[in-house]
Design a protein around this motif. Structure first.
Motif: not given
Length: 289
Positions: A283-289
């Motif tokens: 599970l990869a977790v990204f946060r939008r810039k």
């Protein structure tokens, strides 16, 4: 060959009941995934309300979506399979019939590769927990994540992307059919090179199609396309060291025991690089810039 949406829908029509029970039969995947989502939402810079808006794209029959609705969140469910959406609507109706107010905000048939009919930039979290490992071409996986970015809130919205590991498949065939690695040597030479697990049926169309990968390749994929779009928050497993059905005895265990194991795996065995290959899903977790 790009992915066949019709092939995916046909597959899930055949296994809809099993898919409905899958997270019950794999309690660590369920609990560690929910913990990762909760942790991400708790870290949100938007603290105006504890109720978060979540888009579950490819969420199948909605087991995680309903669990998040039970916690008070506004959840929109989208899935490619009409059969799985039917199951989600059935559960929604059953909840409504007994006065349960923990309902999904919307339930829609839709494709992660098409822009879902959901509002742009409105979601604290977008879940892509099923689509990416059915998308054979890298360009398709990139497009699905771009669409998720479109839905996430600027500067705060999280995107959770699930992948299946190559190690998990190799472990499974070693347990079930070890001769396959020799008997289908050409198939596995290609598979280990590109992660495309594709089997044709009698009509020479894809009967099974999925994409498997490594933890390092997920990071490289992010670096190629998304450094200007997202911050990479973390990569973790959703089974800890109990992939491959090793959590089977926990299916009938008490809630106290399940939660104790989930706590242990989440805290100690789900993010260290040396343990990622023990899991089925990454599970990869990204946060939008």
């Amino acid at each position: 060959m790009p992915t066949s949406p019709e092939g995916i829908a046909e597959l899930y029509a055949k296994i809809a009941e099993n898919e409905s029970n899958r997270l019950t039969n794999h309690p660590m995947e369920r609990e560690l995934t929910l913990r990762a989502i909760r942790q991400g939402l708790a870290s949100s810079i938007d603290t105006a309300t504890s109720t978060k808006r979540i888009a579950d794209v490819g969420g199948g029959p909605g087991k995680l979506a309903f669990a998040l609705a039970d916690e008070g969140h506004h959840v929109d469910l989208v899935d490619l399979s009409p059969d799985l959406i039917y199951l989600a609507k059935t559960e929604q109706d059953e909840r409504a019939s007994v006065g349960n107010k923990s309902l999904l905000a919307s339930i829609t048939v839709g494709n992660a590769l098409d822009m879902p009919m959901l509002p742009e930039g409105s979601y604290d979290a977008v879940l892509l927990l099923g689509p990416l490992y059915h998308l054979l071409d890298e360009a398709e996986r990139k497009k699905a994540i771009e669409n998720a970015c479109y839905l996430a809130k600027p500067r705060s919205g999280l995107v959770f992307c699930a992948f299946i590991s190559i190690e998990a498949h190799l472990r499974d065939i070693a347990m079930r059919d070890p001769a396959r690695i020799v008997e289908k040597k050409d198939f596995y030479t290609r598979y280990l090179a590109d992660g495309r697990y594709q089997k044709l049926n009698e009509s020479l169309t894809a009967g099974v199609q999925s994409f498997h990968t490594h933890s390092g390749d997920i990071r490289s994929f992010y670096a190629r396309y998304f450094t200007d779009t997202f911050d990479f928050i973390e990569l973790r497993s959703t089974e800890g060291i109990l992939g491959g059905g090793l959590d089977a005895k926990l299916v009938d265990a008490s809630s106290e025991i399940v939660q104790a194991w989930a706590d242990l795996l989440f805290e100690k065995y789900s993010t260290n690089e040396e343990h990622l290959g023990c899991a089925d899903h990454l599970l990869a977790v990204f946060r939008r810039k």
